[in-house]
Design a protein around this motif. Structure first.
Motif, PDB file in Angstrom:
ATOM      1  N   LEU A  46       0.294  -1.389  -0.209  1.00  0.00           N
ATOM      2  CA  LEU A  46       0.121  -0.251  -0.507  1.00  0.00           C
ATOM      3  C   LEU A  46       0.998   1.304  -0.028  1.00  0.00           C
ATOM      4  O   LEU A  46       0.489   2.636  -0.946  1.00  0.00           O
ATOM      5  CB  LEU A  46      -1.021   0.109   1.761  1.00  0.00           C
ATOM      6  N   ARG A  47       1.594   1.219   0.701  1.00  0.00           N
ATOM      7  CA  ARG A  47       2.877   2.439   1.455  1.00  0.00           C
ATOM      8  C   ARG A  47       3.874   2.453  -0.486  1.00  0.00           C
ATOM      9  O   ARG A  47       3.572   3.521  -1.194  1.00  0.00           O
ATOM     10  CB  ARG A  47       3.625   2.551   1.432  1.00  0.00           C
ATOM     11  N   THR A  48       3.889   1.885  -1.267  1.00  0.00           N
ATOM     12  CA  THR A  48       4.344   1.279  -2.359  1.00  0.00           C
ATOM     13  C   THR A  48       3.353   2.497  -3.437  1.00  0.00           C
ATOM     14  O   THR A  48       4.148   3.023  -4.203  1.00  0.00           O
ATOM     15  CB  THR A  48       4.844   0.602  -2.882  1.00  0.00           C
ATOM     16  N   GLN A  49       2.096   1.629  -3.043  1.00  0.00           N
ATOM     17  CA  GLN A  49       1.014   2.473  -4.399  1.00  0.00           C
ATOM     18  C   GLN A  49       0.814   3.495  -4.121  1.00  0.00           C
ATOM     19  O   GLN A  49       1.338   4.720  -4.845  1.00  0.00           O
ATOM     20  CB  GLN A  49      -0.172   1.757  -3.900  1.00  0.00           C
ATOM     21  N   ALA A  50       1.226   4.175  -2.728  1.00  0.00           N
ATOM     22  CA  ALA A  50       0.971   5.577  -2.821  1.00  0.00           C
ATOM     23  C   ALA A  50       2.601   6.552  -2.668  1.00  0.00           C
ATOM     24  O   ALA A  50       2.036   7.246  -3.460  1.00  0.00           O
ATOM     25  CB  ALA A  50       0.973   5.942  -0.553  1.00  0.00           C
ATOM     26  N   ARG A  51       3.440   6.320  -2.805  1.00  0.00           N
ATOM     27  CA  ARG A  51       3.927   6.862  -2.939  1.00  0.00           C
ATOM     28  C   ARG A  51       5.109   6.876  -4.932  1.00  0.00           C
ATOM     29  O   ARG A  51       5.560   7.434  -5.329  1.00  0.00           O
ATOM     30  CB  ARG A  51       5.282   5.812  -2.317  1.00  0.00           C
ATOM     31  N   SER A  52       4.196   5.783  -5.880  1.00  0.00           N
ATOM     32  CA  SER A  52       4.203   5.473  -7.220  1.00  0.00           C
ATOM     33  C   SER A  52       3.347   6.835  -7.759  1.00  0.00           C
ATOM     34  O   SER A  52       3.540   6.481  -8.987  1.00  0.00           O
ATOM     35  CB  SER A  52       3.448   4.023  -7.446  1.00  0.00           C
ATOM     36  N   GLY A  53       3.009   7.308  -6.941  1.00  0.00           N
ATOM     37  CA  GLY A  53       1.410   8.307  -8.040  1.00  0.00           C
ATOM     38  C   GLY A  53       0.128   8.519  -8.331  1.00  0.00           C
ATOM     39  O   GLY A  53      -0.741   8.990  -8.805  1.00  0.00           O
ATOM     40  N   SER A  54      -0.334   6.759  -7.730  1.00  0.00           N
ATOM     41  CA  SER A  54      -1.318   6.262  -7.589  1.00  0.00           C
ATOM     42  C   SER A  54      -2.002   6.302  -6.152  1.00  0.00           C
ATOM     43  O   SER A  54      -1.456   5.316  -5.563  1.00  0.00           O
ATOM     44  CB  SER A  54      -1.447   4.622  -7.553  1.00  0.00           C
ATOM     45  N   PRO A  55      -2.673   7.442  -5.794  1.00  0.00           N
ATOM     46  CA  PRO A  55      -2.811   7.267  -4.409  1.00  0.00           C
ATOM     47  C   PRO A  55      -4.321   6.638  -4.581  1.00  0.00           C
ATOM     48  O   PRO A  55      -4.476   6.105  -4.786  1.00  0.00           O
ATOM     49  CB  PRO A  55      -3.509   8.427  -4.898  1.00  0.00           C
ATOM     50  N   LEU A  56      -3.893   6.217  -2.959  1.00  0.00           N
ATOM     51  CA  LEU A  56      -5.017   5.620  -2.271  1.00  0.00           C
ATOM     52  C   LEU A  56      -6.209   5.928  -2.455  1.00  0.00           C
ATOM     53  O   LEU A  56      -6.184   6.970  -1.823  1.00  0.00           O
ATOM     54  CB  LEU A  56      -4.284   4.972  -1.006  1.00  0.00           C
ATOM     55  N   SER A  57      -6.935   4.587  -2.493  1.00  0.00           N
ATOM     56  CA  SER A  57      -8.484   5.474  -2.330  1.00  0.00           C
ATOM     57  C   SER A  57      -9.183   5.564  -0.412  1.00  0.00           C
ATOM     58  O   SER A  57      -7.836   5.373   0.602  1.00  0.00           O
ATOM     59  CB  SER A  57      -9.359   4.103  -2.958  1.00  0.00           C
ATOM     60  N   PRO A  58      -9.931   5.724  -0.766  1.00  0.00           N
ATOM     61  CA  PRO A  58     -10.189   6.244   1.284  1.00  0.00           C
ATOM     62  C   PRO A  58     -10.380   5.187   1.164  1.00  0.00           C
ATOM     63  O   PRO A  58     -10.149   4.989   2.601  1.00  0.00           O
ATOM     64  CB  PRO A  58     -11.557   6.802   0.957  1.00  0.00           C
ATOM     65  N   GLU A  59     -10.777   3.448   1.103  1.00  0.00           N
ATOM     66  CA  GLU A  59     -10.644   2.467   2.181  1.00  0.00           C
ATOM     67  C   GLU A  59      -9.220   2.062   1.785  1.00  0.00           C
ATOM     68  O   GLU A  59      -9.120   1.711   3.066  1.00  0.00           O
ATOM     69  CB  GLU A  59     -11.488   1.418   0.977  1.00  0.00           C
ATOM     70  N   GLN A  60      -8.360   2.238   0.880  1.00  0.00           N
ATOM     71  CA  GLN A  60      -7.064   1.663   1.228  1.00  0.00           C
ATOM     72  C   GLN A  60      -6.535   2.544   2.574  1.00  0.00           C
ATOM     73  O   GLN A  60      -5.771   2.042   2.973  1.00  0.00           O
ATOM     74  CB  GLN A  60      -6.304   1.903  -0.153  1.00  0.00           C
ATOM     75  N   ALA A  61      -6.824   3.702   2.330  1.00  0.00           N
ATOM     76  CA  ALA A  61      -5.787   4.710   3.262  1.00  0.00           C
ATOM     77  C   ALA A  61      -6.855   4.141   4.265  1.00  0.00           C
ATOM     78  O   ALA A  61      -5.782   3.650   5.107  1.00  0.00           O
ATOM     79  CB  ALA A  61      -6.136   6.329   2.979  1.00  0.00           C
ATOM     80  N   LEU A  62      -7.599   3.346   4.981  1.00  0.00           N
ATOM     81  CA  LEU A  62      -8.310   3.575   5.832  1.00  0.00           C
ATOM     82  C   LEU A  62      -7.362   2.331   6.169  1.00  0.00           C
ATOM     83  O   LEU A  62      -7.163   1.561   7.161  1.00  0.00           O
ATOM     84  CB  LEU A  62      -9.583   3.264   5.551  1.00  0.00           C
ATOM     85  N   LEU A  63      -7.527   1.446   5.284  1.00  0.00           N
ATOM     86  CA  LEU A  63      -6.860  -0.171   5.667  1.00  0.00           C
ATOM     87  C   LEU A  63      -5.479  -0.166   5.644  1.00  0.00           C
ATOM     88  O   LEU A  63      -5.108  -0.528   6.825  1.00  0.00           O
ATOM     89  CB  LEU A  63      -6.957  -1.432   3.998  1.00  0.00           C
ATOM     90  N   LEU A  64      -4.398   0.583   5.412  1.00  0.00           N
ATOM     91  CA  LEU A  64      -3.025   1.105   5.583  1.00  0.00           C
ATOM     92  C   LEU A  64      -3.151   1.170   7.105  1.00  0.00           C
ATOM     93  O   LEU A  64      -2.390   0.479   7.492  1.00  0.00           O
ATOM     94  CB  LEU A  64      -3.049   2.446   4.381  1.00  0.00           C
ATOM     95  N   ALA A  65      -4.012   2.037   7.431  1.00  0.00           N
ATOM     96  CA  ALA A  65      -4.162   2.250   8.895  1.00  0.00           C
ATOM     97  C   ALA A  65      -4.353   1.773   9.578  1.00  0.00           C
ATOM     98  O   ALA A  65      -3.475   1.201  10.972  1.00  0.00           O
ATOM     99  CB  ALA A  65      -4.980   3.934   9.012  1.00  0.00           C
TER     100      ALA A  65
END
Length: 91
Positions: free
Chosen positions: A46-65
């Motif tokens: 999830l962190r790699t996806q966020a850093r790659s320029g593909s923003p996390l969806s709200p669900e993914q951001a919640l899942l990451l937390a």
């Protein structure tokens, strides 16, 4: 039972008990590391996806937390396992 027989039985029982404890301990360590590694891997994805320029969806951001919190709590409880009564009782 004679004293010698009792002595050897006690030695045998001690060796068996220590062996069982060692085997269980190794299995516990492997299982604990597997759990933490699975959480770490998903967090890293999830962190790699966020850093790659593909923003996390709200669900993914919640899942990451949630995964990060779960990993931190899992590691805390594993560090304290056998030393902290609240961990063993689940409270």
């Amino acid at each position: 039972m004679s004293r010698i027989a009792t002595f050897f039985k006690d030695i045998r029982d001690d060796v068996v008990d220590r062996h069982d404890a060692e085997v269980f301990g190794e299995g516990f360590d492997v299982a604990a590391n597997l759990c933490v590694d699975l959480l770490s891997s998903r967090i890293a994805d999830l962190r790699t996806q966020a850093r790659s320029g593909s923003p996390l969806s709200p669900e993914q951001a919640l899942l990451l937390a949630e995964l990060t919190d779960l990993k931190d709590e899992t590691e805390r409880q594993l560090r304290n396992y056998g030393h902290d009564e609240s961990v063993e009782s689940g409270t």
